[in-house]
Write a protein that holds these residues in place. Structure first.
Motif, PDB file in Angstrom:
ATOM      1  N   MET A   3       0.846  -1.195   0.000  1.00 16.71           N
ATOM      2  CA  MET A   3       0.000   0.000   0.000  1.00 16.71           C
ATOM      3  C   MET A   3       0.886   1.251   0.000  1.00 16.71           C
ATOM      4  O   MET A   3       1.833   1.323   0.778  1.00 16.71           O
ATOM      5  N   ASN A   4       0.538   2.193  -0.886  1.00 19.80           N
ATOM      6  CA  ASN A   4       1.388   3.390  -0.950  1.00 19.80           C
ATOM      7  C   ASN A   4       0.821   4.556  -0.156  1.00 19.80           C
ATOM      8  O   ASN A   4       1.537   5.376   0.392  1.00 19.80           O
ATOM      9  N   GLY A   5      -0.524   4.610  -0.088  1.00 17.15           N
ATOM     10  CA  GLY A   5      -1.150   5.768   0.559  1.00 17.15           C
ATOM     11  C   GLY A   5      -1.598   5.467   1.978  1.00 17.15           C
ATOM     12  O   GLY A   5      -1.008   4.639   2.680  1.00 17.15           O
ATOM     13  N   ASN A   6      -2.681   6.112   2.378  1.00 17.51           N
ATOM     14  CA  ASN A   6      -3.176   5.999   3.753  1.00 17.51           C
ATOM     15  C   ASN A   6      -4.557   5.359   3.782  1.00 17.51           C
ATOM     16  O   ASN A   6      -5.230   5.231   2.761  1.00 17.51           O
ATOM     17  N   VAL A   7      -4.951   5.021   4.997  1.00 18.12           N
ATOM     18  CA  VAL A   7      -6.264   4.402   5.216  1.00 18.12           C
ATOM     19  C   VAL A   7      -7.060   5.321   6.144  1.00 18.12           C
ATOM     20  O   VAL A   7      -6.500   5.911   7.073  1.00 18.12           O
ATOM     21  N   ILE A   8      -8.361   5.419   5.893  1.00 22.06           N
ATOM     22  CA  ILE A   8      -9.220   6.113   6.852  1.00 22.06           C
ATOM     23  C   ILE A   8     -10.369   5.180   7.211  1.00 22.06           C
ATOM     24  O   ILE A   8     -10.885   4.451   6.355  1.00 22.06           O
ATOM     25  N   VAL A   9     -10.734   5.161   8.483  1.00 22.39           N
ATOM     26  CA  VAL A   9     -11.778   4.258   8.949  1.00 22.39           C
ATOM     27  C   VAL A   9     -12.778   5.036   9.797  1.00 22.39           C
ATOM     28  O   VAL A   9     -12.401   5.934  10.547  1.00 22.39           O
ATOM     29  N   GLY A  10     -14.054   4.673   9.645  1.00 18.53           N
ATOM     30  CA  GLY A  10     -15.101   5.318  10.444  1.00 18.53           C
ATOM     31  C   GLY A  10     -16.042   4.282  11.020  1.00 18.53           C
ATOM     32  O   GLY A  10     -16.111   3.144  10.546  1.00 18.53           O
ATOM     33  N   GLN A  11     -16.761   4.681  12.068  1.00 12.93           N
ATOM     34  CA  GLN A  11     -17.772   3.816  12.690  1.00 12.93           C
ATOM     35  C   GLN A  11     -19.107   4.533  12.593  1.00 12.93           C
ATOM     36  O   GLN A  11     -19.181   5.752  12.735  1.00 12.93           O
ATOM     37  N   SER A  12     -20.162   3.763  12.346  1.00 13.00           N
ATOM     38  CA  SER A  12     -21.440   4.413  12.061  1.00 13.00           C
ATOM     39  C   SER A  12     -22.601   3.550  12.544  1.00 13.00           C
ATOM     40  O   SER A  12     -22.492   2.322  12.604  1.00 13.00           O
ATOM     41  N   ARG A  63     -13.821  11.006  13.291  1.00 13.32           N
ATOM     42  CA  ARG A  63     -14.614  11.200  14.508  1.00 13.32           C
ATOM     43  C   ARG A  63     -16.079  11.294  14.088  1.00 13.32           C
ATOM     44  O   ARG A  63     -16.424  12.037  13.188  1.00 13.32           O
ATOM     45  N   TYR A  64     -16.919  10.516  14.727  1.00 10.60           N
ATOM     46  CA  TYR A  64     -18.368  10.523  14.443  1.00 10.60           C
ATOM     47  C   TYR A  64     -18.708  10.239  12.970  1.00 10.60           C
ATOM     48  O   TYR A  64     -19.521  10.923  12.354  1.00 10.60           O
ATOM     49  N   GLY A  65     -18.016   9.265  12.429  1.00 11.21           N
ATOM     50  CA  GLY A  65     -18.343   8.790  11.090  1.00 11.21           C
ATOM     51  C   GLY A  65     -18.240   9.869  10.031  1.00 11.21           C
ATOM     52  O   GLY A  65     -17.483  10.836  10.146  1.00 11.21           O
ATOM     53  N   ILE A  66     -19.028   9.682   8.987  1.00 10.67           N
ATOM     54  CA  ILE A  66     -18.960  10.584   7.830  1.00 10.67           C
ATOM     55  C   ILE A  66     -19.418  11.999   8.216  1.00 10.67           C
ATOM     56  O   ILE A  66     -18.955  12.998   7.653  1.00 10.67           O
ATOM     57  N   GLN A  67     -20.288  12.078   9.217  1.00 11.21           N
ATOM     58  CA  GLN A  67     -20.779  13.395   9.647  1.00 11.21           C
ATOM     59  C   GLN A  67     -19.632  14.227  10.226  1.00 11.21           C
ATOM     60  O   GLN A  67     -19.487  15.412   9.922  1.00 11.21           O
ATOM     61  N   PHE A 107     -15.308   3.649  19.587  1.00  8.52           N
ATOM     62  CA  PHE A 107     -14.145   4.398  20.093  1.00  8.52           C
ATOM     63  C   PHE A 107     -14.050   5.757  19.412  1.00  8.52           C
ATOM     64  O   PHE A 107     -13.762   6.767  20.049  1.00  8.52           O
ATOM     65  N   LEU A 108     -14.322   5.772  18.102  1.00  6.44           N
ATOM     66  CA  LEU A 108     -14.173   7.017  17.335  1.00  6.44           C
ATOM     67  C   LEU A 108     -15.399   7.920  17.415  1.00  6.44           C
ATOM     68  O   LEU A 108     -15.376   9.042  16.933  1.00  6.44           O
ATOM     69  N   GLY A 109     -16.474   7.405  18.004  1.00  2.00           N
ATOM     70  CA  GLY A 109     -17.745   8.133  17.943  1.00  2.00           C
ATOM     71  C   GLY A 109     -18.497   7.672  16.703  1.00  2.00           C
ATOM     72  O   GLY A 109     -17.878   7.220  15.717  1.00  2.00           O
ATOM     73  N   THR A 110     -19.812   7.752  16.739  1.00  2.35           N
ATOM     74  CA  THR A 110     -20.610   7.237  15.644  1.00  2.35           C
ATOM     75  C   THR A 110     -21.642   8.278  15.195  1.00  2.35           C
ATOM     76  O   THR A 110     -21.741   9.359  15.794  1.00  2.35           O
ATOM     77  N   CYS A 111     -22.370   7.979  14.136  1.00  3.28           N
ATOM     78  CA  CYS A 111     -23.414   8.896  13.678  1.00  3.28           C
ATOM     79  C   CYS A 111     -24.504   8.098  12.972  1.00  3.28           C
ATOM     80  O   CYS A 111     -24.287   6.946  12.599  1.00  3.28           O
ATOM     81  N   ARG A 112     -25.663   8.696  12.853  1.00  2.00           N
ATOM     82  CA  ARG A 112     -26.686   8.162  11.943  1.00  2.00           C
ATOM     83  C   ARG A 112     -26.926   9.277  10.925  1.00  2.00           C
ATOM     84  O   ARG A 112     -27.757  10.144  11.129  1.00  2.00           O
ATOM     85  N   TYR A 113     -26.124   9.257   9.866  1.00  2.00           N
ATOM     86  CA  TYR A 113     -26.155  10.366   8.899  1.00  2.00           C
ATOM     87  C   TYR A 113     -26.328   9.798   7.502  1.00  2.00           C
ATOM     88  O   TYR A 113     -25.571   8.934   7.076  1.00  2.00           O
ATOM     89  N   LYS A 114     -27.351  10.281   6.812  1.00  2.00           N
ATOM     90  CA  LYS A 114     -27.630   9.778   5.464  1.00  2.00           C
ATOM     91  C   LYS A 114     -27.083  10.764   4.439  1.00  2.00           C
ATOM     92  O   LYS A 114     -27.499  11.934   4.415  1.00  2.00           O
ATOM     93  N   LEU A 115     -26.170  10.301   3.601  1.00  2.56           N
ATOM     94  CA  LEU A 115     -25.673  11.173   2.532  1.00  2.56           C
ATOM     95  C   LEU A 115     -26.804  11.418   1.540  1.00  2.56           C
ATOM     96  O   LEU A 115     -27.554  10.494   1.212  1.00  2.56           O
TER      97      LEU A 115
END
Ligand code: F6P
Length: 409
Positions: A1-10, A40-44, A74-82
């Motif tokens: 892998m050359n780049g970075n990873v981002i992870v969210g919880q939702s 932090r707090y998912g996509i929101q 741990f990261l915080g979550t959200c209920r957010y609809k794109l």
């Protein structure tokens, strides 16, 4: 892998959602990610540029182990609809601007059916605009209602907590059973799917009579039949224990929780908050039959009881987190990792990936043939399905008599 990873919880958290986060982190580092960011707090939260570098918090093996045992997101979550892409392209441009700035190669989202909508939309947008980031979902929900996966991480631990707690509630109630009638109604989460409520059947064993009745949302609920069944049971025994799903509905589709007053709160995905059915029904029984009643609503306890997590569940949650990074790194996008049951005895599972378009926003319910004809219990097939998922313990790291958690201020 050359780049970075981002992870969210939702979405709604579970007792093992952070084990998936730990799996993502570990595999991303192992595969050479320069940085692993956490939204932090998912996509929101990401839309407000809220993210952390996970290496600042997960510094050693002990942190990984504590994270795996830490409940809730741990990261915080959200209920957010794109919004749909054609409705608001600016939001997508903003997200991709942030992803480009952070040199993100793999975007991993840990969530349920609503959260997979985010993976679906972002991967579609990437294809439309020629972006190279890969988007992969990690399944998670105590509701166990995701399509195409045998089960979801979080379900086994919640089922274990429910069966254990029901045994304890039954012990408690039966202590008073001499010349005194008591009906206990236990309300279990799961929205429109009865997977978690059905796990109440696991309480029954050599040392416990188990619950007398189980009502799932898959079968219309008839209040009069319910009262009559209890009347009959009380002719033979003085304590009756009943498990009901928070999502049981009357024949006309009204949630029992609404009939009882319930809550008016509706989330971004149009889901009503379901609460109060056990209290409503316990009061109704008291009114109609006149005996003592008790309502038990497990509420958030059933999805945060990491002190009673299942080892199978924690390990699988970790495994699917890692599998998502591997899939994205190998070029998969618009996919969700699934768990395939390889064998029941001994229980073994493996991961696969499926098109997220076939999973997002859907709801897998309990097959009718796994519910008794009267609709008031589950069958042996159901019990055989869930029992392997609650096996094994994962002892907490205890400090000062209490479980230690990894905590992001
Ligand atoms: O999505 C999982 C879940 O735990 C459902 O079983 C439940 O109906 C819902 O979340 C409750 O969500 P909240 O805590 O946001 O009210």
């Amino acid at each position: 892998m050359n780049g970075n990873v981002i992870v969210g919880q939702s979405g709604g958290p579970t007792a093992v959602i952070n084990s998936s986060l730990a799996g993502v982190f570990r595999t991303a580092i192992d595969r050479g990610a320069k940085k692993v960011y956490g939204m932090r707090y998912g996509i929101q939260g990401l839309l407000d540029e809220m993210y952390v570098d996970l290496s600042d918090y997960i510094k050693n093996e002990l942190d990984v182990e504590i994270l795996k045992r830490t409940p809730s997101a741990f990261l915080g979550t959200c209920r957010y609809k794109l919004p749909a892409i054609h409705e608001n392209q600016e939001i997508y441009d903003k997200i991709f601007e942030i992803l480009d700035k952070l040199d993100i190669e793999c975007f991993i989202y840990i969530g349920g059916n609503d959260s997979m909508d985010t993976i679906k939309k972002l991967s579609d947008y990437a294809i439309l605009t020629g972006k190279t980031q890969k988007f992969v979902g990690v399944p998670k929900t105590i509701d166990n209602d995701l399509a195409l996966t045998d089960h979801t991480p979080g379900y086994g631990s919640a089922a274990k907590y429910i069966a254990t707690s029901i045994k304890e509630v039954i012990r408690d109630g039966n202590g008073f059973s001499y010349r005194k009638q008591l009906v206990t109604v236990i309300e279990i989460m799961g929205r429109n799917a009865g997977w978690l409520t059905g796990a109440a059947a696991l309480a029954k064993g050599e040392d416990c009579e188990g619950v007398d009745l189980i009502y799932l949302p898959e079968v219309p609920f008839d209040t009069q039949d319910f009262i009559e069944e209890i009347r009959e049971l009380l002719k033979e025994k003085s304590t009756v224990f009943i498990a009901i799903s928070e999502g049981i509905r009357l024949a006309d589709g009204t949630y029992v929780s609404e009939a009882g007053g319930g809550s008016d709160y509706v989330d971004a995905f149009g889901h009503k908050q379901l609460t109060g059915s056990a209290t409503y029904l316990a009061n109704l029984i008291n009114h109609e039959i006149g005996c003592k009643t008790r309502a038990v609503e497990f509420s958030s306890l059933q999805r945060s009881a990491s002190h009673l997590a299942s080892r199978v569940d924690i390990n699988e949650a970790f495994m699917v987190g890692g599998a998502a990074v591997k899939a994205a790194d190998e070029g998969d996008s618009g996919k969700m990792v699934v768990i395939d049951r390889v064998s029941d005895d001994p229980y073994q599972s493996a991961t696969g990936v499926y098109d997220v378009h076939k999973i997002a926003n859907g709801e897998k319910t309990v097959p009718r043939e796994w519910i008794t004809e009267r609709g008031d219990y589950v069958t042996e097939d159901f019990i055989d399905y869930v029992r392997p998922l609650i096996q094994g313990d994962y002892p907490c790291v205890m400090v000062n008599g209490l479980p230690r958690h990894l905590y992001l201020k």
